[in-house]
Motif scaffolding. Structure first.
Motif, PDB file in Angstrom:
ATOM      1  N   LYS A   1       0.829  -1.197   0.000  1.00 35.19           N
ATOM      2  CA  LYS A   1       0.000   0.000   0.000  1.00 35.19           C
ATOM      3  C   LYS A   1       0.870   1.255   0.000  1.00 35.19           C
ATOM      4  O   LYS A   1       1.980   1.264   0.539  1.00 35.19           O
TER       5      LYS A   1
ATOM      6  N   SER B   1      -3.786   4.541  -0.169  1.00 30.89           N
ATOM      7  CA  SER B   1      -4.411   3.765   0.900  1.00 30.89           C
ATOM      8  C   SER B   1      -4.740   4.600   2.130  1.00 30.89           C
ATOM      9  O   SER B   1      -5.686   4.291   2.863  1.00 30.89           O
TER      10      SER B   1
ATOM     11  N   VAL C   1       5.314   0.304   8.608  1.00 30.55           N
ATOM     12  CA  VAL C   1       5.014   1.434   7.725  1.00 30.55           C
ATOM     13  C   VAL C   1       6.234   2.342   7.678  1.00 30.55           C
ATOM     14  O   VAL C   1       6.813   2.684   8.716  1.00 30.55           O
TER      15      VAL C   1
ATOM     16  N   GLU D   1       3.297  -0.765   4.064  1.00 29.76           N
ATOM     17  CA  GLU D   1       2.820   0.488   3.477  1.00 29.76           C
ATOM     18  C   GLU D   1       3.967   1.486   3.500  1.00 29.76           C
ATOM     19  O   GLU D   1       4.813   1.474   4.401  1.00 29.76           O
TER      20      GLU D   1
END
Length: 290
Positions: free
Chosen positions: A2, A28, A203, A267
């Motif tokens: 993402k 996202s 992330v 992500e």
């Protein structure tokens, strides 16, 4: 993997258009940073407005300086935003690196780590529906996600990574590209050491700007302003210089996303420091041509 979009902070009223365009694109998540002694929108308020202007995209603080806030009220705000957005809220949480943010509210900067842990324990209990304390009932509303919204900890230090593994759902890495893999592996190792099941959500965050030279210059000037001054604490060596250099081409966008995916990121967030809303389409085009 993402890809999310971090929002610029210089023109709060324009963020509605950013949000609507991003909601229609390949992104996202919308992210928004937090500072107190700075000219930026308050992130919980701004994300609540953006929740009403969007329908699909997630909303994330990155990172909210929790020790500046009161835990019961913050728990209620987070649960409300999570519930009203249909479970689209992620609480990115951390300590920040500026003394003046703490001085402005009279908070003890030397206890900020302990304060964050105390707050997380209290908020988890409230999100689970437990009473606030003796003679004080539960504090609603119930969040959309059982047990509370997803919580990512932003950190650089070993203590911060241990806190992530004990209390969080994942790790938010704002370090340089070269450091991300070692921080991810440290987080995973500490996660296992704490006896947690599954794996942490990982992330990565990078500053970026695309477009003509004047937009890139604007972004770099804003980053210089953001990181200027002597009041920063505990930033890794060379962090500010690397942050200001930022990512400025479509090839760098694609290469960074690929490299982060290769090392296990779930992500990657690209933070836009140029205020022109055409950045949304530029990033979307860069990603679609991968």
């Amino acid at each position: 993997m993402k890809v999310g979009l971090g929002l610029p902070i210089s023109e709060p009223a324009a963020l509605l258009e950013w949000g609507r365009l991003a909601d229609e694109g390949p992104f996202s998540t919308l992210g928004l940073l937090d500072r107190l002694v700075y000219d930026n929108p308050e992130p919980m308020v701004a994300l609540a407005v953006l929740a009403g202007a969007t329908s699909r995209i997630r909303l994330q603080t990155e990172v909210l300086l929790a020790p500046l806030r009161e835990p019961a009220l913050l728990a209620k705000q987070c649960a409300t935003l999570d519930r009203m957005s249909g479970g689209r809220f992620t609480l990115g949480i951390g300590l920040g690196t500026r003394r003046d943010d703490y001085e402005a509210v009279g908070a003890d900067v030397h206890r900020r780590g302990a304060r964050l842990e105390e707050m997380m324990g209290a908020m988890r209990r409230l999100w689970s529906g437990e009473p606030h304390g003796e003679g004080i009932g539960p504090i609603g509303p119930k969040p959309a996600r059982r047990g509370g919204p997803e919580v990512l900890f932003g950190a650089f230090s070993p203590a911060g990574i241990r806190r992530t593994a004990r209390m969080g759902d994942g790790f938010l890495c704002a370090a340089h590209l070269a450091d991300a893999e070692s921080l991810f592996r440290s987080t995973e190792a500490e996660w296992q050491a704490q006896g947690r099941s599954g794996r942490p959500r990982l992330v990565a965050q990078f500053n970026a700007a695309l477009g003509p030279d004047h937009l890139i210059k604007e972004a770099r000037d804003r980053l210089y302003d953001y990181y200027s001054g002597p009041r920063y604490m505990n930033l890794p060596d060379g962090f500010a210089e690397g942050a200001v250099a930022s990512i400025t081409t479509s090839d760098q966008i694609r290469d960074t996303a690929t490299r982060m995916g290769d090392i296990g990121a779930d992500e990657v967030m690209f933070y836009c420091w140029a205020s022109d809303v055409t950045q949304v389409d530029r990033f979307a085009e860069a990603l679609s041509s991968a």
